[in-house]
Design a protein around this motif. Sequence first.
Motif, short mmCIF file in Angstrom:
data_model
loop_
_atom_site.label_atom_id
_atom_site.label_comp_id
_atom_site.label_asym_id
_atom_site.label_seq_id
_atom_site.Cartn_x
_atom_site.Cartn_y
_atom_site.Cartn_z
N GLU A 137 0.83 -1.22 0.00
CA GLU A 137 0.00 0.00 0.00
C GLU A 137 0.86 1.26 0.00
OE1 GLU A 137 -3.50 0.25 0.09
OE2 GLU A 137 -3.40 -1.89 -0.38
N ILE A 138 2.00 1.21 0.67
CA ILE A 138 2.96 2.32 0.63
C ILE A 138 4.36 1.72 0.44
CG2 ILE A 138 1.71 4.09 1.99
CD1 ILE A 138 3.21 3.20 4.46
N SER A 139 5.29 2.54 0.01
CA SER A 139 6.63 1.99 -0.22
C SER A 139 7.51 2.19 1.02
CB SER A 139 7.27 2.64 -1.44
OG SER A 139 7.63 3.97 -1.12
N TRP A 140 8.51 1.35 1.15
CA TRP A 140 9.49 1.44 2.25
C TRP A 140 10.22 2.79 2.16
CZ3 TRP A 140 10.45 0.24 6.86
CH2 TRP A 140 11.72 0.06 7.39
N GLU A 141 10.50 3.23 0.93
CA GLU A 141 11.20 4.50 0.72
C GLU A 141 10.34 5.66 1.26
OE1 GLU A 141 10.92 2.11 -1.66
OE2 GLU A 141 13.00 1.49 -1.31
N GLU A 142 9.03 5.56 1.02
CA GLU A 142 8.11 6.59 1.53
C GLU A 142 8.16 6.65 3.06
OE1 GLU A 142 3.51 7.01 0.50
OE2 GLU A 142 4.59 5.69 -0.87
#
Length: 330
Positions: free
Chosen positions: A318-323
């Motif tokens: 749902e969201i990225s690790w980078e985010e």
Amino acid sequence: MAFNFEKEKLIAELKQRKPKRILVQLAEGIKQNVSEIIKEIENLGLGTEIIVSGETCWGGCSVAVQEARALGADLIVHFGHAKFMEIDFPVIYIEIKDELDLEPLLKKSLNAVENFKTLGLSYSIQHKQDINEIKKFYEGHGKTVFLSKKLGHVAHEGHIVGCQYLGLRAIQEQVECFIIIGNQFHSMGACLAVKKPVILIDVYNNKISNMEPIRTKILKQRAFSIERFKQAKNVGIITETKLGQKFGSSKYLAEKLKQAGKEPIIITMSEITPEKIMNFYNIDGFVELACPRIATDDFAKYEKPILTFREALVALGEISWEEVLEQGLL
Ligand code: SF4
């Protein structure tokens, strides 16, 4: 170190409120001072009945309203943490003060900050009384100092809590590094929440530490847990009954887990412990919506992967690790 707390505030509040029965909560580090505190209240001669909560009390998030209601108490006196949230029950927060000579340690920290001109400064609550002097000290050595903002759950400008770092993030573009006065717990959270270097002035171990190696180690552990969690079929979503520990929606998460083909089970606990988790043999991974530090700090205590709400969203794509790294893990 002498035990010192906001005695005048306690006396004034009790004289004004005249409670019949109070529930006293003590932070873990001051449970040893229970007799002294009880005597202080008894000496007021108000005839107040005093009951001491033996439950764990790790933060200002743990206010024992259910316990107080069940006991028929008309006031909670919560020792050792600053006010964390608004509560629909009479509560007095009594802060404690560690009176220490910090100057030698501040002098020792000058090496660690020699390449930085602008500093962000935060403190754990026991050091509130020293913060103006600490600020002046660094300013006297040519630094520009900003206190972290009073945002979210913190009670004062510069004050830090372990689960939310909005006040530090609000000043991170203005500063080159952060100085945390206190212990490893708050500085470790800070280094996971901001992108600038974090330096701990460890007043209890008389040490200055750069938190970067710890940040690297924890981020590796978190990435490892997220990968393991992706394989889990049966997932426990753990919510705690503590009032201030609501970090994410169990309903939303259960829906997302089902969409990903997993089988979520919502579990409630008064406190998450390895012993309680161990008995849920058939659950492959957990998401805890209580104190996020259980997942980040207690990695080694749990056999199965345990994620925070946002880490679970990473595992689900749902969201990225980078985010998450960009916004801060905590
Ligand atoms: S949620 Fe965790 S870090 Fe935040 S105040 Fe409570 S115990 Fe401390």
